[in-house]
Design an enzyme around this catalytic site. Structure first.
Site, PDB file in Angstrom:
ATOM      1  N   LEU A 197      -5.781 -10.131   5.788  1.00 37.21           N
ATOM      2  CA  LEU A 197      -6.356  -9.737   7.078  1.00 37.21           C
ATOM      3  C   LEU A 197      -7.775 -10.264   7.284  1.00 37.21           C
ATOM      4  O   LEU A 197      -8.281 -10.247   8.401  1.00 37.21           O
ATOM      5  CB  LEU A 197      -6.350  -8.201   7.233  1.00 37.21           C
ATOM      6  CG  LEU A 197      -5.139  -7.660   8.000  1.00 37.21           C
ATOM      7  CD1 LEU A 197      -3.865  -7.872   7.234  1.00 37.21           C
ATOM      8  CD2 LEU A 197      -5.325  -6.187   8.330  1.00 37.21           C
ATOM      9  N   TYR A 235     -16.997   3.060   5.464  1.00 40.64           N
ATOM     10  CA  TYR A 235     -15.543   3.018   5.696  1.00 40.64           C
ATOM     11  C   TYR A 235     -15.195   3.671   7.035  1.00 40.64           C
ATOM     12  O   TYR A 235     -14.485   3.083   7.853  1.00 40.64           O
ATOM     13  CB  TYR A 235     -14.820   3.724   4.539  1.00 40.64           C
ATOM     14  CG  TYR A 235     -13.370   4.061   4.808  1.00 40.64           C
ATOM     15  CD1 TYR A 235     -12.386   3.079   4.757  1.00 40.64           C
ATOM     16  CD2 TYR A 235     -12.980   5.376   5.111  1.00 40.64           C
ATOM     17  CE1 TYR A 235     -11.047   3.391   5.009  1.00 40.64           C
ATOM     18  CE2 TYR A 235     -11.659   5.693   5.355  1.00 40.64           C
ATOM     19  CZ  TYR A 235     -10.698   4.702   5.303  1.00 40.64           C
ATOM     20  OH  TYR A 235      -9.384   5.019   5.558  1.00 40.64           O
ATOM     21  N   GLY A 250       0.831  -1.198   0.000  1.00 40.76           N
ATOM     22  CA  GLY A 250       0.000   0.000   0.000  1.00 40.76           C
ATOM     23  C   GLY A 250       0.866   1.248   0.000  1.00 40.76           C
ATOM     24  O   GLY A 250       2.092   1.170   0.111  1.00 40.76           O
ATOM     25  N   GLN A 251       0.222   2.401  -0.108  1.00 40.00           N
ATOM     26  CA  GLN A 251       0.969   3.676  -0.151  1.00 40.00           C
ATOM     27  C   GLN A 251       1.865   3.810   1.086  1.00 40.00           C
ATOM     28  O   GLN A 251       3.061   4.075   0.993  1.00 40.00           O
ATOM     29  CB  GLN A 251       0.013   4.858  -0.145  1.00 40.00           C
ATOM     30  CG  GLN A 251      -0.949   4.915  -1.292  1.00 40.00           C
ATOM     31  CD  GLN A 251      -1.664   6.254  -1.294  1.00 40.00           C
ATOM     32  OE1 GLN A 251      -1.080   7.248  -1.709  1.00 40.00           O
ATOM     33  NE2 GLN A 251      -2.885   6.298  -0.820  1.00 40.00           N
ATOM     34  N   LYS A 277     -13.548   1.917  10.366  1.00 40.31           N
ATOM     35  CA  LYS A 277     -12.266   2.357  10.943  1.00 40.31           C
ATOM     36  C   LYS A 277     -12.451   2.731  12.412  1.00 40.31           C
ATOM     37  O   LYS A 277     -11.571   2.454  13.240  1.00 40.31           O
ATOM     38  CB  LYS A 277     -11.697   3.545  10.153  1.00 40.31           C
ATOM     39  CG  LYS A 277     -11.271   3.235   8.724  1.00 40.31           C
ATOM     40  CD  LYS A 277     -10.093   2.269   8.630  1.00 40.31           C
ATOM     41  CE  LYS A 277      -8.796   2.877   9.098  1.00 40.31           C
ATOM     42  NZ  LYS A 277      -7.653   1.926   8.901  1.00 40.31           N
ATOM     43  N   TYR A 335      -3.235   2.682  11.913  1.00 40.79           N
ATOM     44  CA  TYR A 335      -3.632   3.967  11.313  1.00 40.79           C
ATOM     45  C   TYR A 335      -5.145   4.051  11.196  1.00 40.79           C
ATOM     46  O   TYR A 335      -5.804   3.078  10.812  1.00 40.79           O
ATOM     47  CB  TYR A 335      -2.987   4.125   9.927  1.00 40.79           C
ATOM     48  CG  TYR A 335      -1.490   4.110  10.043  1.00 40.79           C
ATOM     49  CD1 TYR A 335      -0.777   5.270  10.339  1.00 40.79           C
ATOM     50  CD2 TYR A 335      -0.789   2.904   9.963  1.00 40.79           C
ATOM     51  CE1 TYR A 335       0.596   5.241  10.507  1.00 40.79           C
ATOM     52  CE2 TYR A 335       0.587   2.858  10.130  1.00 40.79           C
ATOM     53  CZ  TYR A 335       1.272   4.036  10.406  1.00 40.79           C
ATOM     54  OH  TYR A 335       2.622   3.989  10.599  1.00 40.79           O
TER      55      TYR A 335
HETATM   56  N1  LIG Z   1      -5.684   6.745   1.660  1.00 40.35           N
HETATM   57  C1  LIG Z   1      -6.130   7.731   2.424  1.00 40.35           C
HETATM   58  O1  LIG Z   1      -6.455   8.824   1.949  1.00 40.35           O
HETATM   59  C2  LIG Z   1      -6.236   7.550   3.925  1.00 40.35           C
HETATM   60  C3  LIG Z   1      -6.722   8.618   4.696  1.00 40.35           C
HETATM   61  C4  LIG Z   1      -6.787   8.471   6.089  1.00 40.35           C
HETATM   62  C5  LIG Z   1      -6.382   7.280   6.669  1.00 40.35           C
HETATM   63  N2  LIG Z   1      -5.930   6.263   5.904  1.00 40.35           N
HETATM   64  C6  LIG Z   1      -5.506   5.027   6.567  1.00 40.35           C
HETATM   65  O2  LIG Z   1      -4.101   4.933   6.453  1.00 40.35           O
HETATM   66  C7  LIG Z   1      -3.704   3.569   6.317  1.00 40.35           C
HETATM   67  C8  LIG Z   1      -2.854   3.383   5.072  1.00 40.35           C
HETATM   68  O3  LIG Z   1      -3.633   3.760   3.944  1.00 40.35           O
HETATM   69  P1  LIG Z   1      -3.034   3.741   2.462  1.00 40.35           P
HETATM   70  O4  LIG Z   1      -3.455   5.002   1.803  1.00 40.35           O
HETATM   71  O5  LIG Z   1      -1.588   3.351   2.482  1.00 40.35           O
HETATM   72  O6  LIG Z   1      -3.918   2.546   1.848  1.00 40.35           O
HETATM   73  P2  LIG Z   1      -3.680   1.732   0.505  1.00 40.35           P
HETATM   74  O7  LIG Z   1      -2.677   2.369  -0.363  1.00 40.35           O
HETATM   75  O8  LIG Z   1      -5.043   1.420  -0.020  1.00 40.35           O
HETATM   76  O9  LIG Z   1      -3.032   0.401   1.069  1.00 40.35           O
HETATM   77  C9  LIG Z   1      -3.751  -0.503   1.819  1.00 40.35           C
HETATM   78  C10 LIG Z   1      -3.114  -1.838   1.620  1.00 40.35           C
HETATM   79  O10 LIG Z   1      -3.891  -2.792   2.351  1.00 40.35           O
HETATM   80  C11 LIG Z   1      -3.965  -3.941   1.562  1.00 40.35           C
HETATM   81  N3  LIG Z   1      -5.116  -4.758   1.897  1.00 40.35           N
HETATM   82  C12 LIG Z   1      -6.420  -4.552   1.582  1.00 40.35           C
HETATM   83  N4  LIG Z   1      -7.152  -5.581   2.034  1.00 40.35           N
HETATM   84  C13 LIG Z   1      -6.295  -6.422   2.646  1.00 40.35           C
HETATM   85  C14 LIG Z   1      -6.439  -7.665   3.296  1.00 40.35           C
HETATM   86  N5  LIG Z   1      -7.625  -8.273   3.395  1.00 40.35           N
HETATM   87  N6  LIG Z   1      -5.334  -8.265   3.792  1.00 40.35           N
HETATM   88  C15 LIG Z   1      -4.125  -7.685   3.678  1.00 40.35           C
HETATM   89  N7  LIG Z   1      -3.919  -6.521   3.067  1.00 40.35           N
HETATM   90  C16 LIG Z   1      -4.992  -5.910   2.554  1.00 40.35           C
HETATM   91  C17 LIG Z   1      -4.054  -3.458   0.135  1.00 40.35           C
HETATM   92  O11 LIG Z   1      -3.613  -4.474  -0.721  1.00 40.35           O
HETATM   93  P3  LIG Z   1      -4.324  -4.694  -2.157  1.00 40.35           P
HETATM   94  O12 LIG Z   1      -4.262  -3.367  -2.839  1.00 40.35           O
HETATM   95  O13 LIG Z   1      -3.487  -5.764  -2.771  1.00 40.35           O
HETATM   96  O14 LIG Z   1      -5.725  -5.129  -1.838  1.00 40.35           O
HETATM   97  C18 LIG Z   1      -3.111  -2.274   0.147  1.00 40.35           C
HETATM   98  O15 LIG Z   1      -1.814  -2.664  -0.222  1.00 40.35           O
HETATM   99  C19 LIG Z   1      -5.003   2.766   6.361  1.00 40.35           C
HETATM  100  O16 LIG Z   1      -5.263   2.368   7.679  1.00 40.35           O
HETATM  101  C20 LIG Z   1      -6.060   3.769   5.937  1.00 40.35           C
HETATM  102  O17 LIG Z   1      -7.347   3.440   6.448  1.00 40.35           O
HETATM  103  C21 LIG Z   1      -5.846   6.381   4.539  1.00 40.35           C
END
Ligand SMILES: NC(=O)c1ccc[n+]([C@@H]2O[C@H](COP(=O)([O-])OP(=O)(O)OC[C@H]3O[C@@H](n4cnc5c(N)ncnc54)[C@H](OP(=O)(O)O)[C@@H]3O)[C@@H](O)[C@H]2O)c1
Length: 286
Positions: A39, A127, A13-14, A131, A101
């Site tokens: 997960l 969502y 992920g990012q 969370k 997070y």
């Molecule tokens: N993105 C935002 O704007 C944002 C804002 C506020 C908070 N957050 C929080 O910050 C954290 C990091 O977010 P991010 O932006 O890095 O998210 P991201 O880029 O969507 O990465 C999330 C990762 O989780 C993986 N994932 C999804 N389902 C899964 C499962 N069942 N088992 C294992 N891995 C799984 C995804 O893999 P696949 O892609 O292969 O499914 C992806 O690599 C998260 O907790 C998110 O809720 C994000």
């Protein structure tokens, strides 16, 4: 001295990608992606933690498809609430620390002041609810944990607003961007750096300061202004402000969700950068 074992989930992920790059400075990192650790598979989750016996678990995996979550509430709940609860239970029985997070989408965005950690949560979408349930499951476990709420993550990989705007800027004459939703953009690498700085203070110090913290760049902006900052001062494409009502989405989003970060800065002695400074760093790294 033996280096602590660190388990990072969501390694593709990012945020997970950046953590997997930075955290080897602090210990022996096992960074697992979705294929390697799902997960949704509670047994695999418990078995992985029990066999690895990490001193620190950093959960960067999440179900982040905000609109899709409206159609898949069960999966969002399993990944964003049940799994963090399991990780916390396993961390508790190992005496490990869990870093997790969460999101500004736990708030409804109806006030104009920044939200503190103890402001009341009232998520507007599936969502955000999942969370919030994840945060609650972690705290209910009694595990040592840092739950770090952040917002609007972007970066140079994955799916995010910055990459979408850069692509559309090459394809279109005009971009119509929502101008009445306010928040704070956060570069995935800067969030990983803050996490790394925290871990650098030592796991014992973090365990002592367990709790909920807001982690975000300073300042705030709208998606419209963020798009303009990404594109820079060019004539084409024209960036046109629109309202949320003109851009309907399956999931409702908070109109004004800015996270106050004073607690994190005070407790850990950190100074966070302004979102524009961080964006400049990200664009320079592109
Ligand atoms: N993105 C935002 O704007 C944002 C804002 C506020 C908070 N957050 C929080 O910050 C954290 C990091 O977010 P991010 O932006 O890095 O998210 P991201 O880029 O969507 O990465 C999330 C990762 O989780 C993986 N994932 C999804 N389902 C899964 C499962 N069942 N088992 C294992 N891995 C799984 C995804 O893999 P696949 O892609 O292969 O499914 C992806 O690599 C998260 O907790 C998110 O809720 C994000």
């Amino acid at each position: 001295m033996t280096r602590p074992k660190i388990l990072v989930t969501g390694a593709r992920g990012q945020l997970g990608f950046e953590l997997a790059r930075l955290l080897p400075a602090h210990g022996e990192v096992t960074a697992l992606n979705h294929m390697q650790l799902d997960l949704e598979d509670a047994d695999a989750l418990r078995a992985t933690v029990r066999s690895l016996q990490p001193a620190l678990i950093v959960n960067a995996a999440a179900y982040t498809a905000v609109d899709q979550a409206e159609r898949e509430p069960g999966r969002a709940e399993a990944i964003n609430a049940r799994a963090p609860g399991i990780l916390a239970e396993e961390a508790k029985s190992l005496g490990a620390l869990l870093i997790h997070y969460s999101t500004d989408y736990v708030f409804d965005g109806t006030v104009s002041e920044p939200y503190a950690e103890d402001s009341s949560a009232n998520p507007l979408n599936t969502y955000g609810r999942s969370k919030l349930h994840g945060e609650q499951a972690i705290f209910a476990s009694g595990a040592a944990s840092l739950v770090l709420r952040t917002s609007w993550i972007y970066g140079l990989r994955g799916q995010n607003f910055l990459l979408t705007i850069r692509r559309l800027a090459n394809e279109r004459e005009e971009l119509r961007i929502v101008a009445d939703q306010f928040g704070v953009p956060n570069w995935s690498r800067a969030l990983a750096e803050v996490t790394s700085t925290l871990i650098g203070q030592g796991l014992a110090a973090l365990i002592e300061r367990s709790g909920l913290y807001h982690v975000s760049a300073r300042g705030s902006t709208s998606w419209f202004e963020f798009a303009r900052a990404i594109i820079g001062p060019v004539e084409k494409p024209r960036v046109v402000p629109i309202t949320t009502a003109e851009y309907p989405t399956p999931a409702r989003r908070p109109l004004h969700a800015v996270l106050a970060t004073a607690k994190l800065e005070r407790v850990f002695g950190l100074a966070l950068q302004d979102w524009r400074t961080t964006l400049e760093r990200c664009l320079a790294a592109a």
